[in-house]
Scaffold this motif. Structure first.
Motif, mmCIF file in Angstrom:
data_model
loop_
_atom_site.group_PDB
_atom_site.id
_atom_site.type_symbol
_atom_site.label_atom_id
_atom_site.label_comp_id
_atom_site.label_asym_id
_atom_site.label_seq_id
_atom_site.Cartn_x
_atom_site.Cartn_y
_atom_site.Cartn_z
ATOM 1 N N ASP A 55 0.848 -1.190 0.000
ATOM 2 C CA ASP A 55 0.000 0.000 0.000
ATOM 3 C C ASP A 55 0.887 1.245 0.000
ATOM 4 O O ASP A 55 1.528 1.570 1.001
ATOM 5 N N THR A 56 0.892 1.941 -1.129
ATOM 6 C CA THR A 56 1.753 3.123 -1.301
ATOM 7 C C THR A 56 1.046 4.430 -0.972
ATOM 8 O O THR A 56 1.650 5.505 -1.061
ATOM 9 N N GLY A 57 -0.214 4.379 -0.637
ATOM 10 C CA GLY A 57 -0.952 5.583 -0.270
ATOM 11 C C GLY A 57 -1.581 6.294 -1.449
ATOM 12 O O GLY A 57 -2.690 6.829 -1.341
ATOM 13 N N SER A 58 -0.886 6.323 -2.589
ATOM 14 C CA SER A 58 -1.400 6.950 -3.809
ATOM 15 C C SER A 58 -0.798 6.258 -5.019
ATOM 16 O O SER A 58 0.355 5.799 -4.965
ATOM 17 N N ILE A 59 -1.558 6.182 -6.109
ATOM 18 C CA ILE A 59 -1.050 5.628 -7.362
ATOM 19 C C ILE A 59 -1.664 6.400 -8.521
ATOM 20 O O ILE A 59 -2.701 7.044 -8.372
ATOM 21 N N LEU A 60 -0.988 6.336 -9.677
ATOM 22 C CA LEU A 60 -1.514 6.928 -10.903
ATOM 23 C C LEU A 60 -2.140 5.836 -11.762
ATOM 24 O O LEU A 60 -1.516 4.812 -12.017
ATOM 25 N N ILE A 61 -3.380 6.074 -12.188
ATOM 26 C CA ILE A 61 -4.072 5.131 -13.068
ATOM 27 C C ILE A 61 -4.636 5.912 -14.237
ATOM 28 O O ILE A 61 -5.458 6.822 -14.049
ATOM 29 N N ASN A 62 -4.192 5.587 -15.426
ATOM 30 C CA ASN A 62 -4.629 6.311 -16.636
ATOM 31 C C ASN A 62 -4.461 7.827 -16.494
ATOM 32 O O ASN A 62 -5.272 8.615 -16.976
ATOM 33 N N GLY A 63 -3.390 8.203 -15.811
ATOM 34 C CA GLY A 63 -3.106 9.628 -15.644
ATOM 35 C C GLY A 63 -3.848 10.286 -14.500
ATOM 36 O O GLY A 63 -3.666 11.481 -14.241
ATOM 37 N N TYR A 64 -4.700 9.539 -13.798
ATOM 38 C CA TYR A 64 -5.436 10.076 -12.664
ATOM 39 C C TYR A 64 -4.836 9.562 -11.360
ATOM 40 O O TYR A 64 -4.444 8.395 -11.253
ATOM 41 N N LYS A 65 -4.776 10.450 -10.356
ATOM 42 C CA LYS A 65 -4.229 10.059 -9.064
ATOM 43 C C LYS A 65 -5.329 9.487 -8.181
ATOM 44 O O LYS A 65 -6.366 10.125 -7.956
ATOM 45 N N VAL A 66 -5.094 8.288 -7.703
ATOM 46 C CA VAL A 66 -6.023 7.634 -6.771
ATOM 47 C C VAL A 66 -5.316 7.489 -5.436
ATOM 48 O O VAL A 66 -4.168 7.004 -5.378
ATOM 49 N N SER A 67 -5.985 7.895 -4.353
ATOM 50 C CA SER A 67 -5.342 7.891 -3.036
ATOM 51 C C SER A 67 -6.259 7.289 -1.976
ATOM 52 O O SER A 67 -7.488 7.225 -2.148
ATOM 53 N N ASN A 68 -5.649 6.868 -0.871
ATOM 54 C CA ASN A 68 -6.425 6.538 0.318
ATOM 55 C C ASN A 68 -7.074 7.811 0.846
ATOM 56 O O ASN A 68 -6.654 8.931 0.528
ATOM 57 N N TYR A 69 -8.086 7.662 1.692
ATOM 58 C CA TYR A 69 -8.818 8.831 2.182
ATOM 59 C C TYR A 69 -7.909 9.828 2.896
ATOM 60 O O TYR A 69 -8.137 11.048 2.869
ATOM 61 N N ASP A 70 -6.822 9.312 3.522
ATOM 62 C CA ASP A 70 -5.893 10.181 4.242
ATOM 63 C C ASP A 70 -4.559 10.345 3.507
ATOM 64 O O ASP A 70 -3.632 10.952 4.025
ATOM 65 N N LYS A 71 -4.487 9.744 2.291
ATOM 66 C CA LYS A 71 -3.296 9.799 1.429
ATOM 67 C C LYS A 71 -2.056 9.163 2.085
ATOM 68 O O LYS A 71 -0.937 9.322 1.587
ATOM 69 N N ARG A 72 -2.245 8.432 3.145
ATOM 70 C CA ARG A 72 -1.128 7.832 3.863
ATOM 71 C C ARG A 72 -0.896 6.404 3.404
ATOM 72 O O ARG A 72 -1.855 5.644 3.223
ATOM 73 N N ALA A 73 0.373 6.025 3.226
ATOM 74 C CA ALA A 73 0.737 4.663 2.829
ATOM 75 C C ALA A 73 0.710 3.741 4.039
ATOM 76 O O ALA A 73 1.097 4.133 5.136
ATOM 77 N N ARG A 74 0.247 2.511 3.825
ATOM 78 C CA ARG A 74 0.274 1.496 4.891
ATOM 79 C C ARG A 74 1.475 0.573 4.732
ATOM 80 O O ARG A 74 1.724 -0.272 5.588
ATOM 81 N N GLY A 75 2.168 0.683 3.604
ATOM 82 C CA GLY A 75 3.413 -0.043 3.419
ATOM 83 C C GLY A 75 3.240 -1.428 2.828
ATOM 84 O O GLY A 75 2.134 -1.875 2.524
ATOM 85 N N PRO A 76 4.389 -2.128 2.645
ATOM 86 C CA PRO A 76 4.349 -3.484 2.090
ATOM 87 C C PRO A 76 3.721 -4.464 3.073
ATOM 88 O O PRO A 76 3.641 -4.195 4.276
ATOM 89 N N ASN A 77 3.264 -5.579 2.530
ATOM 90 C CA ASN A 77 2.672 -6.654 3.350
ATOM 91 C C ASN A 77 1.427 -6.192 4.129
ATOM 92 O O ASN A 77 1.173 -6.654 5.244
ATOM 93 N N THR A 78 0.675 -5.282 3.514
ATOM 94 C CA THR A 78 -0.597 -4.874 4.133
ATOM 95 C C THR A 78 -1.614 -5.997 3.928
ATOM 96 O O THR A 78 -1.875 -6.406 2.793
ATOM 97 N N PRO A 79 -2.209 -6.521 5.007
ATOM 98 C CA PRO A 79 -3.136 -7.651 4.882
ATOM 99 C C PRO A 79 -4.435 -7.258 4.175
ATOM 100 O O PRO A 79 -4.880 -6.109 4.231
ATOM 101 N N LEU A 80 -5.053 -8.223 3.544
ATOM 102 C CA LEU A 80 -6.351 -8.026 2.894
ATOM 103 C C LEU A 80 -7.376 -7.478 3.877
ATOM 104 O O LEU A 80 -8.209 -6.633 3.515
ATOM 105 N N GLN A 81 -7.317 -7.957 5.117
ATOM 106 C CA GLN A 81 -8.263 -7.511 6.138
ATOM 107 C C GLN A 81 -8.287 -5.995 6.272
ATOM 108 O O GLN A 81 -9.344 -5.376 6.444
#
Length: 623
Positions: A374-400
Motif C-alpha cells: 500500500d503506497t498511499g497513492s497511485i496513478l491510473i490512466n493519468g489520474y491520481k487515486v489515493s487513500n482517504y488520508d493519502k497515507r501509505a500502509r506499506g508493504p505486506n498490508t493484509p487483505l483484512q
C-alpha cells in the motif's frame, strides 16, 4: 290376458309418475342448491357489497364516493393491523321546504304548534349527537357550552323556506348517521363520503403512497396504492339479474383459476386486500430513529431499510422528511411524495468495497491471507487515486485492512488483479445497475456506465463506490449476497393478497440466483466484516457476531459535474448474526452538517437498531 294388460299399463303409469316425481324432486333440490348458494354469496362472499348497496337507499353518496381494498401491516406474531382502510364520514343537512311542508300538515291537524314542532325536531337531532359524544351535559340546559347545534342557527335554517339544502353538521360518524336514519324524519338529508384513512400518518407514507384524482377518478397515485391499484380498486356492485350472476359465477369458479401474474398482481378483474411484510413495530422504531438522525445532523434526507437477508422480505423502510397521506394536499413541495429509497440514485462510497473484496475472493485471484504493498497513492490512466488520508500502509498490508481501514489503494490492487472485464461481470451479477423488481413504482436502475468502459480508472473508482450511482434498495440487495451464501434475491413489500372470492396469493417467490462460484466466499467475507466491527469499530458484541461497514462519499455538484469539498453522503450497512445471518440493515443520510465520516454520524444508530432487533425478535446468540 286383460288382467296382464291392465297390470302392464299400471306399471307404465307408475313409472311415468315416478319419473315425473323424480324430475320434480330434482328440480326442487336444484332450487335449494341455487338458493343456498345465493344466500352464501349474499351473506358471506358479497355481504359487505350488498350492505353497501342497501345503504345507498338511505344515504346520499357524494361525488367523493369510491371503494378500495385494505392494506395491512404485520408483526412478529403475524397479528395484522390496518395500514390503510376505507372510512365512511357523513354530512347532515336538512331540506327546509320539505320540513315546513310536514310542519304545516301537522299544524292543520291540530297536533302541535310551529314552535313545538321546531323545538321537538331540534331536540331529537341534538339528542342523537349528544348520545355519541363524550359530553354528558344535559341538552335541555341552555347554558351548555358543549352543544353540537346552536339552537338559534338551527331555527334560522329551518325558517329559510326558499332553501332545499342547509348543512347542520359535517363529518359525523356512522353511528350518528344510523341513529338519525332511525328517526324517520322527512327532509333530513344524510350524505355519505368515503375517504381513505392512513392510520400511521407519516410513518411508512413513502411505501403506502396515497389515492388522489386522476382526471375525474380517484386512483392510486404513489407507492403501493399505485403499484397494486388493479388489485385494490374495487368496482361498485352491479344490479344485474341475480340468477344470471349465480350461473356466471358457477362457470367462472369451476374454470381453471390461472389468473395470477408473477408478483401477485392479477390479470382479470379480481380485487382484494394486501398484506405487507412490514412489521409495524419495527417500522415505527426505524421512523423515530431516522428522525433523531436528521435532527442531530441537520441532514437533507435520511433513509433506512431493514430486510430479511435470505428472502428479501422488507421488515421496515422509511425516509425522512415525509408527509401525511391523509393530508397530502398540504405538502408545499411535491418532491416529498417521491420514494428515493427506490428512485433516488447516489454514489455510495466505501460501503461498496466489501462487494469488490468478495468478488476477488470468489474469483480466486486472492485469498484471505493475501497481502499487498500500500503506497498511499497511485496513478491510473493519468489520474491520481489515493487513500482517504493519502497515507501509505506499506508493504505486506493484509487483505483484512482494506476493509478495516477502508483503503482505496487496496481496492485498486484487487480490481487490477481481476481485470476490468471480470470485475464488471461480477458487479453486474450482483445486480448493480439493474432493477431489483421490488413491488413499488418508479424504481430507478442507476447510473453505471463506468462499469462497461473497462478503463482501469473507471473500474477502480467503481470498486470503491465512486463514479457509479445506484439506489438504496439496489444497494441493500447487492450487499445481502455477502451474508446469505451468495444469493441475489428479490426485495418485496407485500406478503400476500387475499382476493374477494377467497383466493389467496403468496407473493414471496423462490427466484434467487446464485452469484458466487465458491460456497465459502460468503463465510470468508462475513468473517472479514465481523473483524471490522470487533477490532476497527471497537463494537464487539460478546454474544453476537455482527458484520458491518461504513461508507462516506463525496457528493457531485450537478451544475459543475465536480465533487463538493464539504458535502458527503454517509451510509452504514450490516447484518447479523454473521455466522448465520437473518437481518440486514442499511442506513444513509444526504449532506449531514458538522460531521465528516459515517462512522461518526451513523454508527451509534446502527447498533441501536441491531440491539432493538435482537431483543424484539428474540435472536439466539451465536457466540
Amino acid at each position: 290376458m286383460k288382467k296382464i294388460l291392465n297390470n302392464s299399463i299400471s306399471q307404465e303409469r307408475r313409472k311415468l309418475i315416478n319419473k315425473r316425481t323424480n324430475i320434480f324432486v330434482f328440480f326442487i333440490f336444484l332450487c335449494f342448491i341455487i338458493l343456498g348458494y345465493w344466500l352464501f354469496k349474499l351473506q358471506i362472499i358479497h355481504g359487505k357489497e350488498y350492505k353497501e348497496a342497501g345503504d345507498r337507499q338511505y344515504f346520499l353518496d357524494t361525488g367523493e364516493s369510491f371503494n378500495r381494498g385494505s392494506i395491512f401491516f404485520s408483526n412478529k406474531t403475524n397479528i395484522i393491523s390496518p395500514a390503510v382502510e376505507m372510512y365512511n364520514e357523513y354530512d347532515i343537512a336538512i331540506d327546509p321546504k320539505t320540513i315546513n311542508s310536514e310542519f304545516k300538515k301537522k299544524i292543520n291537524k291540530g297536533e302541535k304548534t310551529l314552535e313545538d314542532l321546531k323545538n321537538n325536531l331540534y331536540l331529537s337531532i341534538q339528542e342523537v349527537f349528544s348520545k355519541w359524544s363524550n359530553d354528558n351535559t344535559d341538552i335541555n340546559n341552555s347554558s351548555s357550552t358543549k352543544i353540537f347545534l346552536n339552537k338559534n342557527d338551527f331555527f334560522l335554517k329551518i325558517e329559510n323556506e326558499e332553501s332545499s339544502f342547509e348543512i347542520l353538521k359535517k363529518n359525523v360518524s356512522e353511528d350518528i348517521a344510523n341513529d338519525l336514519i332511525g328517526l324517520h324524519i322527512r327532509g333530513l338529508i344524510i350524505s355519505r363520503k368515503k375517504s381513505r384513512v392512513y392510520f400511521e400518518k407519516e410513518i411508512a407514507a413513502k411505501i403506502l403512497g396515497f389515492v388522489g384524482f386522476n382526471d375525474t377518478k380517484k386512483t392510486g397515485l404513489y407507492g403501493l396504492e399505485k403499484y397494486y391499484n388493479d388489485v385494490l380498486e374495487k368496482d361498485p356492485i352491479s344490479n344485474s339479474n341475480i340468477f344470471a350472476e349465480i350461473f356466471s359465477d358457477f362457470k367462472s369458479e369451476s374454470s381453471n383459476n390461472s389468473n395470477f401474474k408473477k408478483g401477485g398482481i392479477e390479470n382479470n378483474n379480481l380485487k382484494g386486500n394486501i398484506y405487507l411484510t412490514i412489521d409495524i413495530n419495527v417500522e415505527r422504531y426505524l421512523n423515530q430513529l431516522l428522525i433523531k438522525i436528521k435532527n442531530k445532523w441537520n441532514s437533507q434526507k435520511v433513509g433506512g431499510i431493514i430486510m430479511d437477508i435470505n428472502d428479501g422480505s422488507i421488515l421496515a423502510m422509511d425516509e425522512i422528511p415525509s408527509f401525511d397521506p391523509n393530508n397530502y394536499k398540504n405538502v408545499e413541495n411535491i418532491s416529498l411524495y417521491n420514494n428515493d429509497l427506490v428512485s433516488g440514485v447516489y454514489e455510495m462510497g466505501s460501503i461498496i468495497k466489501p462487494l469488490t473484496v468478495a468478488a476477488a475472493l470468489d474469483a480466486g485471484v486472492v485469498n484471505e491471507y493475501t497481502t499487498y504493498n500500500d503506497t498511499g497513492s497511485i496513478l491510473i490512466n493519468g489520474y491520481k487515486v489515493s487513500n482517504y488520508d493519502k497515507r501509505a500502509r506499506g508493504p505486506n498490508t493484509p487483505l483484512q485492512e482494506i476493509l478495516s481501514q477502508s483503503l482505496n489503494i487496496g481496492i485498486a490492487f484487487l480490481v487490477q488483479k481481476m481485470g476490468g472485464g471480470l470485475f464488471s461481470e461480477y458487479f453486474h451479477n450482483f445486480g448493480i445497475g439493474e432493477y431489483t423488481g421490488i413491488d413499488l413504482p418508479n424504481e430507478a436502475s442507476g447510473l453505471v456506465a463506468n462499469l462497461n468502459t473497462h478503463v482501469d480508472v473507471d473500474s477502480v473508482t467503481a470498486g470503491f463506490g465512486q463514479g457509479i450511482a445506484i439506489t438504496p434498495i439496489q444497494t441493500i440487495r447487492a450487499l445481502s449476497i455477502l451474508g446469505n451464501g451468495g444469493k441475489l434475491i428479490t426485495p418485496h413489500i407485500v406478503k400476500k393478497i387475499i382476493y374477494d372470492n377467497g383466493d389467496e396469493k403468496n407473493i414471496a417467490l423462490d427466484d434467487s440466483i446464485e452469484v458466487f462460484k465458491n460456497a465459502s466466499t460468503s463465510e470468508k467475507i462475513s468473517k472479514i466484516l465481523t473483524k471490522v466491527v470487533d477490532n476497527a469499530m471497537h463494537m464487539k458484541n460478546p454474544r453476537y457476531t455482527i458484520a458491518a461497514k461504513t461508507g462516506t462519499a463525496q457528493m457531485v455538484n450537478s451544475n459543475t459535474g465536480k465533487y463538493y469539498d464539504d458535502r458527503y453522503l454517509h451510509s452504514f450497512f450490516g447484518y447479523f448474526p454473521a455466522t448465520k445471518p437473518k437481518y440486514i440493515i442499511f442506513l444513509y443520510q444526504v449532506y449531514p452538517k458538522g460531521v465528516e465520516y459515517a462512522s461518526q454520524s451513523l454508527k451509534d444508530y446502527f447498533f441501536d437498531l441491531v440491539n432493538y432487533l435482537i431483543k424484539y425478535y428474540e435472536v439466539q446468540p451465536d457466540r
